[in-house]
Design a protein around this motif. Structure first.
Motif, PDB file in Angstrom:
ATOM      1  N   GLY A  54      -8.485  27.902  29.580  1.00 47.70           N
ATOM      2  CA  GLY A  54      -7.087  27.804  29.992  1.00 47.70           C
ATOM      3  C   GLY A  54      -6.640  28.951  30.896  1.00 47.70           C
ATOM      4  O   GLY A  54      -5.437  29.116  31.128  1.00 47.70           O
ATOM      5  N   ARG A  55      -7.569  29.712  31.431  1.00 47.10           N
ATOM      6  CA  ARG A  55      -7.220  30.826  32.322  1.00 47.10           C
ATOM      7  C   ARG A  55      -7.032  30.313  33.746  1.00 47.10           C
ATOM      8  O   ARG A  55      -7.774  29.453  34.213  1.00 47.10           O
ATOM      9  CB  ARG A  55      -8.303  31.906  32.291  1.00 47.10           C
ATOM     10  CG  ARG A  55      -8.467  32.544  30.920  1.00 47.10           C
ATOM     11  CD  ARG A  55      -9.652  33.487  30.865  1.00 47.10           C
ATOM     12  NE  ARG A  55     -10.925  32.802  31.138  1.00 47.10           N
ATOM     13  CZ  ARG A  55     -12.112  33.371  30.965  1.00 47.10           C
ATOM     14  NH1 ARG A  55     -12.202  34.620  30.528  1.00 47.10           N
ATOM     15  NH2 ARG A  55     -13.219  32.689  31.232  1.00 47.10           N
ATOM     16  N   ASP A  56      -6.046  30.863  34.453  1.00 53.36           N
ATOM     17  CA  ASP A  56      -5.716  30.434  35.802  1.00 53.36           C
ATOM     18  C   ASP A  56      -6.802  30.899  36.781  1.00 53.36           C
ATOM     19  O   ASP A  56      -7.053  32.102  36.912  1.00 53.36           O
ATOM     20  CB  ASP A  56      -4.356  31.003  36.203  1.00 53.36           C
ATOM     21  CG  ASP A  56      -3.921  30.554  37.583  1.00 53.36           C
ATOM     22  OD1 ASP A  56      -3.705  29.339  37.764  1.00 53.36           O
ATOM     23  OD2 ASP A  56      -3.822  31.419  38.482  1.00 53.36           O
ATOM     24  N   ILE A  57      -7.421  29.958  37.490  1.00 52.90           N
ATOM     25  CA  ILE A  57      -8.517  30.285  38.400  1.00 52.90           C
ATOM     26  C   ILE A  57      -8.021  31.116  39.589  1.00 52.90           C
ATOM     27  O   ILE A  57      -8.696  32.057  40.020  1.00 52.90           O
ATOM     28  CB  ILE A  57      -9.213  29.000  38.899  1.00 52.90           C
ATOM     29  CG1 ILE A  57      -9.822  28.230  37.713  1.00 52.90           C
ATOM     30  CG2 ILE A  57     -10.298  29.331  39.921  1.00 52.90           C
ATOM     31  CD1 ILE A  57     -10.910  28.987  37.004  1.00 52.90           C
ATOM     32  N   LEU A  58      -6.855  30.771  40.132  1.00 54.55           N
ATOM     33  CA  LEU A  58      -6.328  31.528  41.269  1.00 54.55           C
ATOM     34  C   LEU A  58      -6.152  32.998  40.909  1.00 54.55           C
ATOM     35  O   LEU A  58      -6.554  33.888  41.673  1.00 54.55           O
ATOM     36  CB  LEU A  58      -4.994  30.931  41.729  1.00 54.55           C
ATOM     37  CG  LEU A  58      -4.246  31.716  42.825  1.00 54.55           C
ATOM     38  CD1 LEU A  58      -5.109  31.830  44.087  1.00 54.55           C
ATOM     39  CD2 LEU A  58      -2.916  31.047  43.151  1.00 54.55           C
ATOM     40  N   SER A  59      -5.582  33.271  39.762  1.00 53.20           N
ATOM     41  CA  SER A  59      -5.384  34.656  39.329  1.00 53.20           C
ATOM     42  C   SER A  59      -6.717  35.372  39.150  1.00 53.20           C
ATOM     43  O   SER A  59      -6.867  36.544  39.527  1.00 53.20           O
ATOM     44  CB  SER A  59      -4.585  34.698  38.026  1.00 53.20           C
ATOM     45  OG  SER A  59      -3.316  34.106  38.186  1.00 53.20           O
ATOM     46  N   ARG A  60      -7.689  34.666  38.608  1.00 54.14           N
ATOM     47  CA  ARG A  60      -9.001  35.282  38.390  1.00 54.14           C
ATOM     48  C   ARG A  60      -9.716  35.548  39.721  1.00 54.14           C
ATOM     49  O   ARG A  60     -10.382  36.564  39.891  1.00 54.14           O
ATOM     50  CB  ARG A  60      -9.857  34.401  37.478  1.00 54.14           C
ATOM     51  CG  ARG A  60      -9.349  34.401  36.038  1.00 54.14           C
ATOM     52  CD  ARG A  60     -10.195  33.530  35.120  1.00 54.14           C
ATOM     53  NE  ARG A  60     -11.590  33.960  35.003  1.00 54.14           N
ATOM     54  CZ  ARG A  60     -11.996  35.005  34.300  1.00 54.14           C
ATOM     55  NH1 ARG A  60     -11.103  35.753  33.644  1.00 54.14           N
ATOM     56  NH2 ARG A  60     -13.276  35.307  34.222  1.00 54.14           N
ATOM     57  N   VAL A  61      -9.574  34.625  40.675  1.00 55.32           N
ATOM     58  CA  VAL A  61     -10.167  34.837  41.998  1.00 55.32           C
ATOM     59  C   VAL A  61      -9.527  36.043  42.680  1.00 55.32           C
ATOM     60  O   VAL A  61     -10.214  36.862  43.300  1.00 55.32           O
ATOM     61  CB  VAL A  61     -10.013  33.567  42.868  1.00 55.32           C
ATOM     62  CG1 VAL A  61     -10.348  33.873  44.327  1.00 55.32           C
ATOM     63  CG2 VAL A  61     -10.901  32.451  42.349  1.00 55.32           C
ATOM     64  N   ILE A  62      -8.211  36.167  42.547  1.00 51.59           N
ATOM     65  CA  ILE A  62      -7.506  37.293  43.170  1.00 51.59           C
ATOM     66  C   ILE A  62      -7.952  38.613  42.556  1.00 51.59           C
ATOM     67  O   ILE A  62      -8.282  39.573  43.273  1.00 51.59           O
ATOM     68  CB  ILE A  62      -5.978  37.106  43.028  1.00 51.59           C
ATOM     69  CG1 ILE A  62      -5.495  35.957  43.911  1.00 51.59           C
ATOM     70  CG2 ILE A  62      -5.244  38.402  43.385  1.00 51.59           C
ATOM     71  CD1 ILE A  62      -4.044  35.586  43.704  1.00 51.59           C
ATOM     72  N   TYR A  63      -7.981  38.695  41.239  1.00 53.66           N
ATOM     73  CA  TYR A  63      -8.388  39.939  40.584  1.00 53.66           C
ATOM     74  C   TYR A  63      -9.874  40.236  40.810  1.00 53.66           C
ATOM     75  O   TYR A  63     -10.272  41.401  40.892  1.00 53.66           O
ATOM     76  CB  TYR A  63      -8.087  39.876  39.089  1.00 53.66           C
ATOM     77  CG  TYR A  63      -6.703  40.385  38.724  1.00 53.66           C
ATOM     78  CD1 TYR A  63      -6.499  41.725  38.417  1.00 53.66           C
ATOM     79  CD2 TYR A  63      -5.611  39.527  38.704  1.00 53.66           C
ATOM     80  CE1 TYR A  63      -5.238  42.202  38.084  1.00 53.66           C
ATOM     81  CE2 TYR A  63      -4.339  39.995  38.380  1.00 53.66           C
ATOM     82  CZ  TYR A  63      -4.161  41.330  38.068  1.00 53.66           C
ATOM     83  OH  TYR A  63      -2.913  41.809  37.745  1.00 53.66           O
ATOM     84  N   ALA A  64     -10.685  39.189  40.906  1.00 52.16           N
ATOM     85  CA  ALA A  64     -12.115  39.391  41.140  1.00 52.16           C
ATOM     86  C   ALA A  64     -12.380  40.008  42.505  1.00 52.16           C
ATOM     87  O   ALA A  64     -13.426  40.639  42.706  1.00 52.16           O
ATOM     88  CB  ALA A  64     -12.855  38.058  41.012  1.00 52.16           C
ATOM     89  N   THR A  65     -11.447  39.855  43.443  1.00 53.05           N
ATOM     90  CA  THR A  65     -11.596  40.462  44.762  1.00 53.05           C
ATOM     91  C   THR A  65     -11.774  41.971  44.640  1.00 53.05           C
ATOM     92  O   THR A  65     -12.544  42.581  45.400  1.00 53.05           O
ATOM     93  CB  THR A  65     -10.369  40.155  45.639  1.00 53.05           C
ATOM     94  OG1 THR A  65     -10.154  38.743  45.682  1.00 53.05           O
ATOM     95  CG2 THR A  65     -10.573  40.661  47.059  1.00 53.05           C
TER      96      THR A  65
END
Length: 265
Positions: A54-65
């Motif tokens: 249930g974690r937001d993929i967009l947020s994870r992609v942004i933080y993974a940057t």
């Protein structure tokens, strides 16, 4: 300014801005789980969808940057510094010093790059520190060879002979007169090497030896979505596209710098 340099620099700058402003622009906390929003397809509420937790993929992609830029920059910086120093010493002094250092280079090159990295990380244990140590121990050889080749040519030039005749010490001649004129090829190669290091970091994390969950990193995200590729392909697709986009930025930057500096890796 060459177009590839402008395009690559602009794209890389965009990634850096995203990394710096991650807490501001990310719509959700990247590690907070929501059992009521598992495997939600891309929508207005979750533009990149959600994963099986249930974690937001967009947020994870942004933080993974943040982590993947760190992987690329630091994973190149340490080998660059080590290889430049070793290549300068080998090329300048020649003889036995050069022979011993180049034999060390040959020994490292005898092993496949990723296999040697995996062996080192396995011994040291999973994590970013192990990745950087492995990169420093394995990745410096290319820079050493590039710098050595340039120093071998430059040390016979007129300005180097003039520096010797003025009584300058070896360290001053090497690092103040020769090295600045020998770095253009290594700088261009470093930008290309960022692509290799980025992919290596993502691969190591994919195998579970790099960044550890629940931290957001593109390689981990691709691995996490592997089991849901037919049901929720967006889990792996968006971080995979991010890897491709950042690698493309570094490739354009390398081409542009090569054209600007008149050097090729």
């Amino acid at each position: 300014m060459p177009l590839p340099l402008l395009a690559g620099g602009s794209l890389l700058l965009a990634f850096i801005v995203v990394a710096l402003l991650a807490p501001v622009i990310a719509p959700y906390d990247p590690i907070v789980q929501d059992g009521t929003a598992r495997l939600v397809a891309p929508s207005l509420a979750h533009p990149f969808g959600t994963d099986n937790y249930g974690r937001d993929i967009l947020s994870r992609v942004i933080y993974a940057t943040r982590i993947d830029l760190q992987l690329a920059f630091l994973g190149v910086a340490f080998p660059f510094l080590i290889g430049t120093a070793i290549g300068t010493v080998a090329g300048y002094f020649g003889g036995l010093v050069d022979t011993l250092l180049m034999r060390l280079v040959d020994i490292i090159l005898a092993f496949p790059f990723l296999v040697l990295m995996l062996a080192i990380i396995t011994v040291l244990g999973p994590g970013l520190k192990s990745f950087y140590v492995a990169m420093a121990l394995v990745g410096w050889v290319s820079y050493a060879r590039l710098v050595r080749a340039e120093i071998l040519i430059l040390k016979s030039s007129d300005f180097a002979l003039a520096a010797r005749s003025l009584g300058y010490g070896h360290a001053r001649i090497m690092f103040r007169h020769l090295l600045p004129n020998a770095l253009s090829g290594s700088i261009v190669f470093a930008m290309s090497d960022c692509v290799l290091v980025l992919l290596a970091g993502a691969s190591i994390s994919y195998l579970g030896l790099g960044v550890q969950p629940p931290s957001a990193e593109w390689g981990i995200m691709v691995a996490e979505g592997q089991g849901f590729i037919t049901q929720a392909g967006w889990i792996s697709a968006f971080p995979g596209l991010a890897i491709v986009a950042l690698a493309f930025a570094f490739s354009l930057l390398a081409d542009g710098l090569g054209e600007k500096l008149g050097a090729r890796p």
